[in-house]
Design a protein around this motif. Structure first.
Motif, mmCIF file in Angstrom:
data_model
loop_
_atom_site.group_PDB
_atom_site.id
_atom_site.type_symbol
_atom_site.label_atom_id
_atom_site.label_comp_id
_atom_site.label_asym_id
_atom_site.label_seq_id
_atom_site.Cartn_x
_atom_site.Cartn_y
_atom_site.Cartn_z
ATOM 1 N N THR A 78 41.670 60.333 47.620
ATOM 2 C CA THR A 78 41.560 61.334 46.556
ATOM 3 C C THR A 78 42.787 62.232 46.538
ATOM 4 O OG1 THR A 78 39.151 61.289 46.687
ATOM 5 C CG2 THR A 78 40.143 63.201 45.621
ATOM 6 N N LEU A 79 43.252 62.649 47.717
ATOM 7 C CA LEU A 79 44.444 63.495 47.791
ATOM 8 C C LEU A 79 45.680 62.758 47.283
ATOM 9 C CD1 LEU A 79 43.895 65.307 51.194
ATOM 10 C CD2 LEU A 79 43.909 66.343 48.918
ATOM 11 N N LYS A 80 45.846 61.499 47.673
ATOM 12 C CA LYS A 80 46.989 60.724 47.195
ATOM 13 C C LYS A 80 46.933 60.548 45.680
ATOM 14 C CE LYS A 80 47.884 58.264 51.465
ATOM 15 N NZ LYS A 80 47.751 57.012 52.202
ATOM 16 N N LEU A 81 45.749 60.285 45.144
ATOM 17 C CA LEU A 81 45.605 60.142 43.705
ATOM 18 C C LEU A 81 45.955 61.452 42.997
ATOM 19 C CD1 LEU A 81 44.906 58.440 41.260
ATOM 20 C CD2 LEU A 81 42.498 59.003 41.632
ATOM 21 N N GLY A 82 45.583 62.562 43.599
ATOM 22 C CA GLY A 82 45.943 63.863 43.036
ATOM 23 C C GLY A 82 47.456 64.058 42.996
ATOM 24 N N GLN A 83 48.138 63.583 44.025
ATOM 25 C CA GLN A 83 49.600 63.688 44.041
ATOM 26 C C GLN A 83 50.217 62.798 42.967
ATOM 27 O OE1 GLN A 83 49.897 62.781 48.234
ATOM 28 N NE2 GLN A 83 50.401 64.903 48.716
ATOM 29 N N VAL A 84 49.666 61.616 42.789
ATOM 30 C CA VAL A 84 50.151 60.727 41.730
ATOM 31 C C VAL A 84 49.929 61.392 40.369
ATOM 32 C CG1 VAL A 84 49.848 58.498 40.587
ATOM 33 C CG2 VAL A 84 49.776 58.631 43.071
ATOM 34 N N ARG A 85 48.759 61.967 40.173
ATOM 35 C CA ARG A 85 48.488 62.661 38.907
ATOM 36 C C ARG A 85 49.509 63.751 38.663
ATOM 37 N NH1 ARG A 85 44.761 65.715 37.634
ATOM 38 N NH2 ARG A 85 44.776 65.250 35.440
ATOM 39 N N GLY A 86 49.911 64.438 39.723
ATOM 40 C CA GLY A 86 50.903 65.498 39.578
ATOM 41 C C GLY A 86 52.208 64.985 38.998
ATOM 42 N N VAL A 87 52.714 63.870 39.524
ATOM 43 C CA VAL A 87 53.975 63.351 38.997
ATOM 44 C C VAL A 87 53.790 62.737 37.611
ATOM 45 C CG1 VAL A 87 55.011 63.022 41.279
ATOM 46 C CG2 VAL A 87 53.893 61.101 40.172
ATOM 47 N N VAL A 88 52.602 62.181 37.359
ATOM 48 C CA VAL A 88 52.325 61.613 36.034
ATOM 49 C C VAL A 88 52.201 62.730 34.993
ATOM 50 C CG1 VAL A 88 50.605 60.315 34.689
ATOM 51 C CG2 VAL A 88 51.345 59.466 36.920
ATOM 52 N N LEU A 89 51.598 63.853 35.348
ATOM 53 C CA LEU A 89 51.521 65.001 34.435
ATOM 54 C C LEU A 89 52.892 65.624 34.214
ATOM 55 C CD1 LEU A 89 48.309 66.704 35.848
ATOM 56 C CD2 LEU A 89 48.565 65.819 33.524
ATOM 57 N N LEU A 90 53.712 65.627 35.262
ATOM 58 C CA LEU A 90 55.035 66.241 35.197
ATOM 59 C C LEU A 90 55.952 65.530 34.209
ATOM 60 C CD1 LEU A 90 57.138 68.246 36.338
ATOM 61 C CD2 LEU A 90 57.597 66.563 38.139
ATOM 62 N N ALA A 91 55.926 64.210 34.191
ATOM 63 C CA ALA A 91 56.876 63.445 33.372
ATOM 64 C C ALA A 91 56.798 63.809 31.882
ATOM 65 C CB ALA A 91 56.686 61.950 33.597
ATOM 66 N N PRO A 92 55.624 63.756 31.240
ATOM 67 C CA PRO A 92 55.601 64.132 29.818
ATOM 68 C C PRO A 92 55.844 65.631 29.603
ATOM 69 C CG PRO A 92 53.400 63.524 30.562
ATOM 70 C CD PRO A 92 54.335 63.226 31.674
ATOM 71 N N ALA A 93 55.425 66.449 30.551
ATOM 72 C CA ALA A 93 55.682 67.893 30.424
ATOM 73 C C ALA A 93 57.191 68.157 30.448
ATOM 74 C CB ALA A 93 54.977 68.662 31.531
ATOM 75 N N GLN A 94 57.922 67.460 31.321
ATOM 76 C CA GLN A 94 59.380 67.593 31.369
ATOM 77 C C GLN A 94 60.022 67.147 30.061
ATOM 78 O OE1 GLN A 94 60.259 65.228 34.904
ATOM 79 N NE2 GLN A 94 61.058 67.055 35.906
ATOM 80 N N ALA A 95 59.399 66.183 29.391
ATOM 81 C CA ALA A 95 59.927 65.676 28.125
ATOM 82 C C ALA A 95 59.556 66.585 26.951
ATOM 83 C CB ALA A 95 59.413 64.255 27.884
ATOM 84 N N GLY A 96 58.819 67.661 27.234
ATOM 85 C CA GLY A 96 58.437 68.599 26.182
ATOM 86 C C GLY A 96 57.228 68.178 25.377
#
Length: 175
Positions: A78-96
């Motif tokens: 669950t913790l690892k999946l949460g970390q993956v979600r973090g980078v997956v959420l970050l990518a589109p947010a970085q793209a605006g």
């Protein structure tokens, strides 16, 4: 409007892009970003992030939707999946891009009609809602379901926000 759905996973993060015009949905592309199981966690997170960024650049979506994490029996997973979600959420947010999150049960309910649908039911409905789609694996099918869920909810929210406010409704005053 082009929508990308993302289904985070450490081994494989599914992605699916659809075009939504009103109630009409059209498949654009789908696939998965994978990571090297022999790499360190940090390296795998970087691989996932880099892959999602590349997909976003290639597909140029207008908005993104990500499946929320569910808690499973293994806290480490669950913790690892949460970390993956973090980078997956970050990518589109970085793209605006605007990023929306949906629970697994809401995705299932939006696509199949019940919050406890199994994977086969979800994948069958994705094929029905996107005729002629060639699905590139289970993770891509799940990501397309996320995109479909977002298309349904984005259309409803758009109509809701566009509706005129009735006199007195905003303040609670009676007529």
């Amino acid at each position: 409007m082009l929508l990308i759905g993302l289904d985070p996973g450490l081994r494989s993060t599914g992605w699916g892009v659809i075009e939504a015009q009103g109630n009409r949905l059209r498949h654009v592309a789908n696939g998965a970003v994978t990571s090297d199981g022999s790499a360190t966690l940090a390296e795998r997170l970087l691989q996932i992030h880099t892959g999602v960024v590349a997909v976003l650049r290639a597909q140029k979506p207008d908005t993104a939707a990500v499946e929320e994490t569910f808690v499973n029996r293994n806290p480490g997973s669950t913790l690892k999946l949460g970390q993956v979600r973090g980078v997956v959420l970050l990518a589109p947010a970085q793209a605006g891009l605007p990023v929306h999150e949906y629970s697994p049960n809401l995705i299932k309910k939006s696509v199949v009609g019940t919050g406890h649908a199994d994977k086969d039911q979800i994948h069958a409905m994705v094929r029905r809602l996107l005729p002629g789609v060639g699905i590139n694996g289970a993770d891509a099918a799940d990501a397309l379901a996320v995109a479909i869920c977002h298309a349904h909810h984005a259309a409803s929210l758009s109509r809701w926000h566009a509706a005129p406010v009735l006199a007195g409704a905003k303040t609670g005053a009676s007529a």
